[in-house]
Design a protein around this motif. Sequence first.
Motif, mmCIF file in Angstrom:
data_model
loop_
_atom_site.group_PDB
_atom_site.id
_atom_site.type_symbol
_atom_site.label_atom_id
_atom_site.label_comp_id
_atom_site.label_asym_id
_atom_site.label_seq_id
_atom_site.Cartn_x
_atom_site.Cartn_y
_atom_site.Cartn_z
ATOM 1 N N ASN A 110 38.878 82.742 56.314
ATOM 2 C CA ASN A 110 38.871 82.882 57.770
ATOM 3 C C ASN A 110 40.256 82.544 58.322
ATOM 4 O O ASN A 110 40.554 81.395 58.664
ATOM 5 C CB ASN A 110 37.801 81.953 58.351
ATOM 6 C CG ASN A 110 37.465 82.282 59.788
ATOM 7 O OD1 ASN A 110 38.314 82.802 60.524
ATOM 8 N ND2 ASN A 110 36.253 81.982 60.207
ATOM 9 N N LEU B 238 40.937 80.651 61.701
ATOM 10 C CA LEU B 238 40.787 79.197 61.599
ATOM 11 C C LEU B 238 42.040 78.554 61.020
ATOM 12 O O LEU B 238 42.451 77.472 61.442
ATOM 13 C CB LEU B 238 39.596 78.833 60.715
ATOM 14 C CG LEU B 238 38.191 79.046 61.265
ATOM 15 C CD1 LEU B 238 37.179 78.405 60.321
ATOM 16 C CD2 LEU B 238 38.044 78.451 62.649
ATOM 17 N N GLY C 67 39.268 77.204 56.735
ATOM 18 C CA GLY C 67 39.673 78.609 56.720
ATOM 19 C C GLY C 67 40.259 79.029 55.391
ATOM 20 O O GLY C 67 40.098 80.165 54.956
#
Lengths: 546, 541
Positions: A292, A295, A110
């Motif tokens: 992300n 995540l 992420g």
Amino acid sequence: MFRKLVTLVSLAAVHGEPSEAELMQELTMLQQAVAEQQRTILDQKAELEEYMDHSRRLQVSVNETYYSNTIASLQATDYGFTGAIDSAWLCLCGALVMFMHAGFAMLETGSCRAKNASNVLMKNLVNVCVGTLGWWSLGWAFAYGAEAKTNGFIGASGFFGLDFYTQDATTGVITPVTCNSDGCQSTMLSWFFQWAFCTAGATIVSGGVAERVKSPTYAAYAFCMTTFIYPVIVAWSWGGGWLNSIFDVGYMDFAGSGIVHLTGGVSALAGTVVLGPRKGRFVNPEEFEAHNLPLVVLGTFALWFGWYGFNPGSTLSMSSGNMGALAAQVAMNTTLSAATGGIMVFLARYAIFGKYDVGGLCNGILAGLVSITAGCGNMESGCAVATGFVGALVYQGSSMLLQKLKIDDPVDAVPVHGFCGIWGVLAASLFDWGSGINYYHGWSGWGCMENPDGTCRPNIGGSAVGANIILVLMVIVWAGSLSGIAFFLLKLTGMLRIDEDTEAMGIDMKSHSPPKAYAMSTPAATGVSASEHSPTKAYAAPETTV
Amino acid sequence: MMKTLAALLCLAAAEPTLKEEVELLRKQVLAQRDLYEDQQALIAELKSRRLQTSTWATQAELTAQVAALTAVDQSMGGAMDSMWMCLCGALVMFMHAGFGMLETGCCREKNASNVLMKNLVNVCVGTLGWWSIGWAIAYGAQNGNGFIGTTGWFGVDFYTQDATTGVITPVTCNGDGCQSTMLSWFFQWAFCTAGATIVSGGVAERVKSPTYALYAFFMAGFIYPVVVAWTWGGGWIANVLDVGYMDFAGSGVVHLTGGVSALMGTIVLGPRKGRFDNPDEFDCHNLPLVVFGTFALWFGWYGFNPGSTLGMHDGATGAMAAQVAMNTTLSAATGGITVFLLRYAIVRKYDVGALCNGILAGLVSITAGCGNMECGSAFATGLVGALVYQLSSMLLQKLRIDDPVDASPVHGFCGIWGCLACALFDWGKGVDHYHGWSGWGCMANTDGSCKTGIGGSAIGAQFIMIIMIIIWAGGLSGLTFFILKVTGLLRISDEVEDVGLDSHHHSPPKAYSLSGCPTKTVEVGAATGVVPGEPKGAWAA
């Protein structure tokens, strides 16, 4: 009385013919004696009857054999329980620690850019697989082979899981080693629990070198890390080597702020310094935002969750109430430090940048967790809050320092695991709940370190701090220099870093099949801006490529 | 003796010679002294035979104390078994998260919601199936038929209730320490629904959702429980060929059952539209989910395999659980890295999805034999399992069988290999002795000596189990799917398949709604049909 009488009787026998008066006197005496004897004998009989009374004594069937067999059977059951409960505890805690790999993978993925997401995922998976084979083939034997206790430096038995049990040559019946009888911890249990720690330590490095290291090179490094660099440090410390008794007090690192996290952190520092920053990292920093965020947060929670295997599991057993209480103390301390670290970094970041930084919050939680890992078993809860508080400052300070020095650590592995690891080891000796700096608890848990006569050893707080400083220095020297040399040699031979073309394009596109981590419709470029957050969005679209 | 003395005294009185009387008394004193000393010795001996000088223990007291301690120990045994299997059952349950993420990540974005739903519905429906009829068929009393259990429907009979007081006694708990039927129900529930979920991967992206839900009920309520009744439930395969099958945690019972059913489903359904024309369109849409799913499955496997000791109240079981955990770890890692290297050798690219499936192949392969082989054999099991996975995956591609998540290579083919490996690598001496279910010890004759010459029968028993599972689960699943196909209930329409199940049937109509995010300069790629190797952003349109 009896003796006197007998003497009297025999005296009488010796004197020839006694006179009648003498006889009369003796007769009286003897009559009195007989009466007295009879009374005594009656008392004796009463006592005997008491002893003989069947309702008040063990019956004939309760012989010594029956009694000792019964006791032995009860003891064997209890002994078996301790083996079973220890195994259950460490198998479950080991599984929790293993789940930290999911956390590391999600967090690192992420945090990196979308174009390298597959590669980061792969690096974490390969790290576990290769690390497992490394730990099995050589690592465990170096770390926990019995020789470490005698030569103080490195173990040398148990390669490839050999010698973990004995097999009867005729019947083929197997007896696990260190299990002389039923209840015991098997060698497999130690192998499994410590395996999770070993591969977790190696994974820390993968975060520091992400997005620019050549994958096969990293796999080879992970093998070195799990077979040699990390196991030797374990041999010195948990394995019973020379740091164990240094300054007569020995180091204290309950679950591995130094042994696991500093080892990983300093190696990550060596890697990231030798590799140099990602292309454009300090020119267009906003391109390097986490791609992300869900995540990252999932990874953080998975790590926090796994830490409840890492720290409480480091009691290494669960077969007494004391151990249970210690595990609970450890869980409480771990929780407090994590929460304190998280909120402190979050507030510090907000104070500095005036924006909410979710990634900073996540790393703050991890900083708190790493900081408490060494001292969770020998400090009270207030000290755990203090440890997390200082750990947050250490993290924030060192993170800014690295930025200042233009050292590019993609996931802040070095500040979190290295610098907070150092702080954690120091905190373990500074906040020890022994009285003042006079007494020291360290590995003794609830009790103080004792003299042979059972009294608390005085004046050892200073030595304890010294021992932990030695631990910190030795880990830095050993892991830092070996990793540094390894990365430097790889750099010289051109095997370390991907080429510029690949870096610009993304490793996924160049070397992966499928060539991207996501096959999703492109998010539309709308102008809505979430002004309060930094980064300003949870998902970062890729920058324009080639 | 006292009486004799008294008589003597009387005699002495009768003969009043003073001297004689004195003599008599002297003798009496001496005799009484002897008596005193004898009694003193007896007292000393009796004192030494007492447990303590201060208090006395009677037989009744000792028996009561021993009984109390034994009861505490038995109760603790029950508590530890329950703790172990509740936690391990929860770990196995978490494998549903793993399956859900893995399968969703592997499918196309347009069907992501549907795959998620299929996994959720599978657990819910499967749970009701297991409760209503599954457990009773699998673990109910078989009354000697060896084929199917018939008691315990709807969790009835799991305890008895006193008619007057209403006090409840859990069944199979005569004393305190015991495993309750609820414990078995819960732990085995996790296995049952996990087995059913395997099928959902194979039929993903094209099966009609209500149809799959019905199938999941049938799977959890009948197909899988009957296989369990034959094996773990103590049915006819448990002692086939006098040795019986060995499947510690279910390479055959769970994974092969699921895998062969998935294979039948995917064959009857046929491939997804365009699967073999534009394979690039069928890439995983979200790799981080795939990797997370893999780690979650691996994590859950530490409940699946070590938990299959089915108890945790003595040291030997503890050591066995640790051995199982170690074997599981080694096989998973070996399988992962081997498939990864093989794929790299074949396509010259890193394939993360394959690495994940390799890990799962290693895990499935070791599931049967993790409790009766040493760690070196676990390494070999993972290595061969990786080859089995890679070859069977390529075989399916060659045969144009479209298994979206490679469920049948991972669970079916590696399940078969796992059952065989378990018999081949058994740590009994040579092929002569066999350990199987006996753990550290060998399978013994009634006199306690090791049975000899049974390695061959053991392998034979494994073959019988494998073949029977393939026939039963494959046959029934195939038949079910075929009937559904004939009645047109099986497959979604072409139109729905083109648009995607999500936008056609789901609310909200997509799994992701990321476009609200402000983005920087985005170069939108060409529409569908990405040419591999063409440099593009990671967010392919």
